[in-house]
Design an enzyme around this catalytic site. Structure first.
Site, PDB file in Angstrom:
ATOM      1  N   GLU B  71       0.835  -1.199   0.000  1.00 62.58           N
ATOM      2  CA  GLU B  71       0.000   0.000   0.000  1.00 62.58           C
ATOM      3  C   GLU B  71       0.870   1.250   0.000  1.00 62.58           C
ATOM      4  O   GLU B  71       0.524   2.267  -0.602  1.00 62.58           O
ATOM      5  CB  GLU B  71      -0.939   0.012   1.214  1.00 62.58           C
ATOM      6  N   HIS B 140     -10.991  -6.254   8.391  1.00 61.06           N
ATOM      7  CA  HIS B 140     -11.779  -6.061   7.172  1.00 61.06           C
ATOM      8  C   HIS B 140     -13.093  -5.362   7.518  1.00 61.06           C
ATOM      9  O   HIS B 140     -14.116  -5.615   6.911  1.00 61.06           O
ATOM     10  CB  HIS B 140     -12.074  -7.401   6.485  1.00 61.06           C
TER      11      HIS B 140
END
Lengths: 379, 339
Positions: B71, B140
């Site tokens: 990322e 998540h």
């Protein structure tokens, strides 16, 4: 190359012949080039010692990260770049801002490097700084001059460098991006993540590791376990070279091999320049550095001053006469031991011009502190 | 080549949130030849949720990049591309993973315009699926928007409807500043919120809240999927004789204070609902602005209904225990109107 691992050492990657280069990059330099490089070493050194003095007199804010004794790395890395190549210097690389695209055009306002006036305005925290003195010292750059602006997060500009050249390739260009990094910053995850990405896309990112063997107060053996960073390149399947960072021509040779290799579409490259940090991490650290670093190491490091190493080469080649060689002796002297007479007058005049500009420049208006958080009016 | 592309759409067909996002990306990629999309698995696969399905087939692997799992590099290289003239959509596979790119976002990207005194601007949109209520567990399910609202230089948006999802994303990609977009993955494929989208090229402006339901007794301020909890709570409150107004702020930075204050001026009572943890969360920011700038309008203490100050646990009873619910909103509203 030495290897500390138990496995067989990889094939040497620092031998020019390995890359089918029978002619070394240095062989294409003219006498004028050599004399220019010599002058640039003096200019980089003078910038450092002059600022050290200004800082000691209390005239500068912030921290000075001396590049003393590491000038061959900066000059050798930047001398052969094209004007439109991108660079991203870090805190110890202040001279890199004006060394970019300076060759034979020190005063050309159109050159793709920072003017000495702009750089001095930045150091003095004045409105003439390209970043209007919003962040300190080396945290500047220029989109138009292709200098990526660094932050304090080391290795943090390598992904940006990869992005810059990715965009350039998409536009059909062939610039390279050179990032300058200390060896300490190679422990950051982003160092790996960005070079991995660049390797996947064969992006022309040339990563310079200025290995001065000290990451602030931590010695190399506590930072990494390899002897040479060039072997890291093997992990990415890219070129890795080691240069003698005290020898400007060795730096130039290895860097230009890497630059040519990367520009030709063969992927990124790493060049480790082994050098020596003359002082503390920053000027605030000088006194403590004198204690945490073994004295023998400091003395040994100072023996091979890059200006002296190069002077000897120029003498042997006959590029300078023995009389010329005695004119200006800045090498093997500490910042407090040199005076203007130790430097070529054009070098002294050049920096003085920048400082004069900085002193007459106003400090930015206080209200500017609240400006430019967001761009108005769309992309 | 365009066989997998389900845009342009048929007129009059209702579209879900995910399709709306997809349309925004296809349209902006087509309008802006200097736009690049990058993220993990977004090309060959078409994205973990399928938001970028067909995009690489249409625009090629050079403009739709399957990135290594990093990322930090997805964001950091986007900054470099932007520095060299590109507009970049950088997908986080889950917004939870944005923490791996945190330094590049808050130090490199967010500050670029500021530290260059305006020389450089970074048109990069970091977007990703966010939010709980789906059993995604700790990594998540996050809503970590307050990290970025607290980093000057970033705009932060969160759409709750398909038309906003498309219109806000298009605005983000034209804005010129770095934008963090929280997409609600539980809304991606919800058919009951599907809408007919405008045929023409439209955008939804930043800094303009939407009134989802008009009311006069109490104001419920929210964003993301909690907007639907608020609407449902308002419906139940109506049966109990309480008229609640529901405001969807749509963008956190910039925030439309005016619409909130106008509503509170009418109702004199306010509850702010979001699913991030309470301490230093954005609900606190909204309450703070009401309390400091519109104190005289209040007849009752403003209330926050947020996630407890816990991570999001996995199994359903635990997850629902820590999150805002319709029931919690109704109870708090009844108490507040009686204050």
């Amino acid at each position: 190359m030495r290897s500390q691992s138990g496995t067989a050492a990889p094939e040497r990657t620092d031998d020019p012949k390995e890359h089918n280069q029978t002619i070394r990059p240095r062989d294409l330099l003219t006498k004028e080039d050599h004399l220019e490089i010599f002058k640039l070493l003096f200019l980089a050194r003078y910038f450092d010692v002059r600022l050290i003095k200004e800082k000691k007199r209390g005239r500068l804010r912030g921290t000075l990260y001396s590049s003393h004794n590491q000038e061959a790395v900066l000059v050798g890395c930047l001398y052969g770049l094209r004007p439109d190549d991108w660079i991203s210097p870090i805190h110890r690389d202040m001279p890199a801002f004006f060394l970019k695209d300076i060759k034979f055009k020190w005063d050309d306002p159109a050159r793709m490097g920072m003017s000495i006036e702009e750089l001095c305005a930045q150091v003095w925290g004045k409105a003439g700084s390209p970043g209007r003195a919003r962040d300190n010292w080396s945290h500047i750059g220029s989109k138009s001059k292709h200098i990526i602006h660094s932050t304090s997060m080391l290795s943090g500009t390598i992904p940006a460098a990869a992005g810059v050249v990715y965009a350039d390739r998409l536009n059909g260009g062939d610039v390279i991006a050179m990032t300058l990094n200390g060896e300490g910053s190679t422990a950051q995850g982003i160092f790996h993540e960005a070079i991995n990405f660049a390797a996947v896309h064969k992006l022309p990112v040339v990563t310079i590791i200025e290995n001065n063997h000290w990451a602030y107060g931590t010695p190399t053996h506590m930072e990494y376990s390899q002897e040479d960073f060039a072997r890291r390149a093997d992990g990415y399947g890219i070129m890795g070279l080691v240069a003698d960072g005290q020898d400007v021509l060795d730096v130039y040779d290895k860097v230009m091999m890497a630059v040519n290799h990367s520009r030709a579409g063969n992927g990124p490259s790493i060049v480790e320049c082994k050098t020596f940090r003359a002082y503390g991490h920053g000027d605030h650290d000088d006194d403590r550095a004198a204690k945490y670093r073994p004295e023998a190491e400091i003395l040994k490091g100072r023996e091979r001053d890059p200006i002296g190493v190069y002077r000897q080469y120029l003498l042997e080649k006959g590029y300078i006469s023995p009389e010329d060689a005695k004119l200006y002796i800045a090498e093997n002297k500490g910042a407090g031991e040199v005076g203007n007479e130790d430097f070529p007058p054009e070098v002294v005049a050049y920096l003085s011009k920048g400082i004069d500009y900085a002193l007459t420049c106003p400090v930015p208006e206080a209200e500017e502190g609240g400006m430019w958080v967001f761009k108005e009016g769309g992309r | 080549m365009s066989a997998t592309v389900d845009v342009p759409a048929q007129v009059g067909v209702k579209k879900n949130y995910l399709t709306a996002l997809k349309e925004a990306l296809f349209e902006e990629m087509s309008l802006n030849p200097h736009m690049i999309c990058q993220g993990e698995d977004i090309g060959i696969l078409g994205g973990a949720f399928g938001v970028t399905e067909g995009l690489q087939a249409q625009y090629g692997a050079q403009r739709v990049i399957d990135m290594p799992i990093s990322e930090a590099c997805i964001v950091g290289s986007a900054v470099g591309m932007a520095l060299n003239g590109k507009t970049v959509m950088a997908e986080m596979q889950f917004i939870d993973f944005i923490s791996c790119g945190f330094d590049q976002i808050v130090n490199m990207m967010a500050t670029y315009h500021y530290r260059t005194a305006g020389e450089v601007n970074i048109p990069v949109v970091v977007r990703g699926p966010a939010g709980a209520y789906g059993g995604g567990a700790l990594y998540h399910s996050q809503m970590n928007e307050s990290w970025f609202c607290n980093s000057p230089g970033l705009k932060v948006i969160c759409a709750s409807t398909p038309s906003d999802a498309k219109g806000l994303l298009k605005t983000a990609l034209r804005d010129g500043n770095p934008v963090i977009s929280y997409e609600i993955k539980e809304l991606y494929r919800r058919n009951d919120i599907a809408e007919v989208l405008p045929d023409e090229d439209y955008t939804v402006p930043f800094g303009k809240a939407a009134i989802r339901k008009a009311g006069k007794d109490i104001t419920l301020v929210s964003y993301g999927q909690n907007v639907y909890h608020c609407i449902q709570a308002a419906d139940e409150l109506e049966k109990l004789g309480v008229s609640a107004e529901v405001i969807d702020i749509r963008t956190l930075v910039p925030l439309d204070e005016e619409t909130i204050f106008n509503s509170v001026a009418k109702t004199n009572r306010v509850i702010v609902v979001n699913e991030a943890p309470m301490t230093c969360g954005f609900a606190g920011e909204i309450v703070s602005r009401i309390s400091t700038k519109a104190f005289d309008l209040l007849d009752a203490p403003p209330v926050r209904i947020t996630r407890l100050d816990t991570p999001v646990p996995w199994v359903k009873p635990l997850e629902l225990f820590v999150l805002p619910s319709v029931e919690k909103i109704v109870q708090a509203a009844l108490k507040t109107v009686k204050y």
